[in-house]
Design a protein around this motif. Structure first.
Motif, PDB file in Angstrom:
ATOM      1  N   GLY A 222       0.828  -1.198   0.000  1.00 54.48           N
ATOM      2  CA  GLY A 222       0.000   0.000   0.000  1.00 54.48           C
ATOM      3  C   GLY A 222       0.861   1.247   0.000  1.00 54.48           C
ATOM      4  N   LYS A 223       0.204   2.386  -0.077  1.00 52.51           N
ATOM      5  CA  LYS A 223       0.928   3.654  -0.242  1.00 52.51           C
ATOM      6  C   LYS A 223       1.812   4.019   0.941  1.00 52.51           C
ATOM      7  CE  LYS A 223      -0.696   6.512  -3.876  1.00 52.51           C
ATOM      8  NZ  LYS A 223      -1.612   5.653  -4.675  1.00 52.51           N
ATOM      9  N   SER A 224       1.270   3.882   2.163  1.00 50.40           N
ATOM     10  CA  SER A 224       2.043   4.397   3.305  1.00 50.40           C
ATOM     11  C   SER A 224       2.606   3.275   4.175  1.00 50.40           C
ATOM     12  CB  SER A 224       1.142   5.305   4.135  1.00 50.40           C
ATOM     13  OG  SER A 224      -0.036   4.607   4.458  1.00 50.40           O
ATOM     14  N   VAL A 225       2.890   2.129   3.543  1.00 45.34           N
ATOM     15  CA  VAL A 225       3.400   0.994   4.317  1.00 45.34           C
ATOM     16  C   VAL A 225       4.874   1.192   4.658  1.00 45.34           C
ATOM     17  CG1 VAL A 225       3.861  -1.482   4.218  1.00 45.34           C
ATOM     18  CG2 VAL A 225       1.718  -0.584   3.305  1.00 45.34           C
ATOM     19  N   ARG A 226       5.213   0.883   5.948  1.00 47.56           N
ATOM     20  CA  ARG A 226       6.608   1.054   6.382  1.00 47.56           C
ATOM     21  C   ARG A 226       7.049  -0.135   7.216  1.00 47.56           C
ATOM     22  NH1 ARG A 226       5.919   6.488   9.572  1.00 47.56           N
ATOM     23  NH2 ARG A 226       4.085   5.266  10.163  1.00 47.56           N
ATOM     24  N   LEU A 227       8.362  -0.170   7.499  1.00 46.60           N
ATOM     25  CA  LEU A 227       8.901  -1.273   8.295  1.00 46.60           C
ATOM     26  C   LEU A 227       8.237  -1.354   9.674  1.00 46.60           C
ATOM     27  CD1 LEU A 227      11.047  -3.509   7.944  1.00 46.60           C
ATOM     28  CD2 LEU A 227      12.649  -2.019   9.161  1.00 46.60           C
ATOM     29  N   SER A 228       7.852  -0.189  10.211  1.00 47.16           N
ATOM     30  CA  SER A 228       7.218  -0.209  11.536  1.00 47.16           C
ATOM     31  C   SER A 228       5.852  -0.898  11.489  1.00 47.16           C
ATOM     32  CB  SER A 228       7.063   1.227  12.071  1.00 47.16           C
ATOM     33  OG  SER A 228       6.309   2.004  11.160  1.00 47.16           O
ATOM     34  N   ASP A 229       5.221  -0.909  10.287  1.00 54.08           N
ATOM     35  CA  ASP A 229       3.961  -1.652  10.158  1.00 54.08           C
ATOM     36  C   ASP A 229       4.207  -3.150  10.307  1.00 54.08           C
ATOM     37  OD1 ASP A 229       2.238   0.558   9.627  1.00 54.08           O
ATOM     38  OD2 ASP A 229       3.117   0.681   7.613  1.00 54.08           O
ATOM     39  N   LEU A 230       5.352  -3.584   9.738  1.00 53.54           N
ATOM     40  CA  LEU A 230       5.705  -4.993   9.877  1.00 53.54           C
ATOM     41  C   LEU A 230       5.820  -5.349  11.352  1.00 53.54           C
ATOM     42  CD1 LEU A 230       6.625  -7.663   8.532  1.00 53.54           C
ATOM     43  CD2 LEU A 230       8.964  -6.808   8.678  1.00 53.54           C
ATOM     44  N   LYS A 231       6.533  -4.496  12.090  1.00 54.36           N
ATOM     45  CA  LYS A 231       6.725  -4.768  13.508  1.00 54.36           C
ATOM     46  C   LYS A 231       5.381  -4.749  14.249  1.00 54.36           C
ATOM     47  CE  LYS A 231       9.759  -3.830  17.337  1.00 54.36           C
ATOM     48  NZ  LYS A 231      10.706  -2.933  17.993  1.00 54.36           N
ATOM     49  N   GLY A 232       4.534  -3.771  13.910  1.00 49.22           N
ATOM     50  CA  GLY A 232       3.233  -3.663  14.569  1.00 49.22           C
ATOM     51  C   GLY A 232       2.354  -4.874  14.303  1.00 49.22           C
ATOM     52  N   VAL A 233       2.283  -5.279  13.034  1.00 49.11           N
ATOM     53  CA  VAL A 233       1.428  -6.418  12.665  1.00 49.11           C
ATOM     54  C   VAL A 233       1.915  -7.686  13.369  1.00 49.11           C
ATOM     55  CG1 VAL A 233       0.892  -7.997  10.752  1.00 49.11           C
ATOM     56  CG2 VAL A 233       0.623  -5.533  10.445  1.00 49.11           C
ATOM     57  N   LEU A 234       3.256  -7.885  13.351  1.00 49.18           N
ATOM     58  CA  LEU A 234       3.789  -9.116  13.929  1.00 49.18           C
ATOM     59  C   LEU A 234       3.719  -9.124  15.450  1.00 49.18           C
ATOM     60  CD1 LEU A 234       6.753  -9.858  11.517  1.00 49.18           C
ATOM     61  CD2 LEU A 234       4.460 -10.877  11.572  1.00 49.18           C
ATOM     62  N   LEU A 235       3.846  -7.938  16.058  1.00 47.34           N
ATOM     63  CA  LEU A 235       3.716  -7.880  17.518  1.00 47.34           C
ATOM     64  C   LEU A 235       2.280  -8.213  17.925  1.00 47.34           C
ATOM     65  CD1 LEU A 235       5.058  -7.359  20.223  1.00 47.34           C
ATOM     66  CD2 LEU A 235       4.463  -4.934  20.012  1.00 47.34           C
ATOM     67  N   SER A 236       1.303  -7.636  17.233  1.00 44.79           N
ATOM     68  CA  SER A 236      -0.067  -7.986  17.652  1.00 44.79           C
ATOM     69  C   SER A 236      -0.385  -9.442  17.344  1.00 44.79           C
ATOM     70  CB  SER A 236      -1.162  -7.062  17.089  1.00 44.79           C
ATOM     71  OG  SER A 236      -0.814  -6.505  15.898  1.00 44.79           O
TER      72      SER A 236
END
Ligand code: PHE
Length: 346
Positions: A222-236
């Motif tokens: 997606g447009k505003s996807v970042r590495l921190s999203d990876l961390k957020g998704v995997l942490l939850s």
């Protein structure tokens, strides 16, 4: 028959009834019918003799013949029904079904532990808005390697690791093979999918490795996807799967189709981080490989890499079940040994 005196009619009737009682199966009852009541049978011969009687005896003799015929026909019907009932009983006995026995209780099945975990992982990601996307097990070399930025001489393409079905087709070695397929369906729109399924590798079967195993891939573009999203998704994900207090850590790694690439660990589920045999005293367990989708792969999927970014991750399911249940031999998963499987029946 012809020489039989007429007053023997009643004797005949008694004898016929007596033999009827002995006909206790279908064959016997049919033979008896043919002998006595069928058109060619004895009863008809008695009837034929009515006309041969002197006129004054004819009527009385006719009446006696009718009485005898009715008696035999009635007795025959009764015996026939009795024999039918007997035959039914015999056929039930032959099938050795004893309808008076108490019923057997049904045994209930259970899900394979791998199926259970896949469903749990899917549920967690579905809650986060991911859809399940299926892709083929028999895959084109293109999708399994080439489009994932794996050059022809990459070690992962080595014959030892891959089952080739033909020059151009392989049994997929990872669920990442479905990444470009999913992108090409969704591009240029955002994509948020998980891809679960069996993968295959040409390896020696040992405690730790099987020639088939399950993975679940995740892909978000997606447009505003970042590495921190990876961390957020995997942490939850880790917290929903392994407990609210769960922590994760990312270590730098390398995959040809992600840049940067990371390996993600969770706190050891057995010792909680204190250090034990399972986590080799590090306090951490390796959970999955992940990274930002490589620009080349995004382009292969039909996206403009200057416009969008993606995160991708892939985890091994058997490994996760082994960690969760303290199983030390991956071979159990494909042997279908009921003593193993029954332990997971819920
Ligand atoms: N496909 C990789 C493997 O099988 C895992 C992976 C998936 C890594 C997605 C990065 C991104 O090891």
């Amino acid at each position: 028959m012809q020489e039989q005196p007429e007053n023997d009619l009643e004797t005949y009737q008694d004898e016929a009834l007596a033999t009827l009682a002995l006909a206790t199966d279908e064959k016997g009852i049919e033979a008896w019918y043919r002998k006595h009541l069928a058109p060619s049978g004895t009863m008809n011969q008695w009837r034929k003799r009515i006309g041969a009687q002197p006129a004054e005896q004819r009527k009385a003799f006719g009446a006696r013949v009718n009485t005898a015929a009715t008696a035999l026909a009635t007795a025959f019907e009764t015996q026939k029904r009795a024999v039918a009932a007997l035959e039914l009983e015999r056929s039930i006995a032959r099938q050795s079904v004893d309808v008076t026995l108490p019923g057997r209780s049904l045994t209930s099945g259970g899900y394979h532990p791998v199926t259970t975990i896949i469903r749990e992982v899917e549920r967690v990601f579905h809650e986060m808005g991911f859809l399940t996307f299926e892709s083929p097990h028999a895959e084109l070399d293109e999708f399994n390697f080439e489009l994932l930025n794996m050059p022809a001489d990459h070690p992962a393409r080595d014959m030892q690791d891959t089952f080739y079905l033909s020059d151009r087709t392989v049994l997929r070695t990872h669920t990442s093979a479905g990444q470009v397929r999913a992108m090409r369906i969704y591009a240029p729109h955002p994509v948020r999918v998980i891809l679960p399924g069996l993968c295959y590798r040409h390896e020696n079967i040992t405690l730790r490795s099987e020639i088939q195993f399950h993975q679940i891939e995740g892909l978000l573009v997606g447009k505003s996807v970042r590495l921190s999203d990876l961390k957020g998704v995997l942490l939850s994900f880790a917290r929903k799967m392994f407990g609210r207090e769960q922590r994760i850590r990312m270590r730098g790694s390398y995959f040809p189709f992600t840049e940067p690439s990371v390996e993600v660990d969770i706190r050891c589920t057995l010792c909680g981080g204190a250090g034990c045999r399972v986590c080799k005293h590090s306090g951490w367990l390796e959970l999955l490989g992940a990274g930002l989708v490589h620009p080349v792969v995004l382009a292969n999927g039909g996206y403009d890499p200057r416009e969008v970014r993606g995160i991708a991750f892939g985890m091994g399911i058997e490994r996760m079940v082994m960690l969760l249940h303290g199983i030390d031999d991956i071979r159990h998963f494909f042997q279908n040994d009921l003593r193993f499987l029954r332990q997971f029946r819920s």
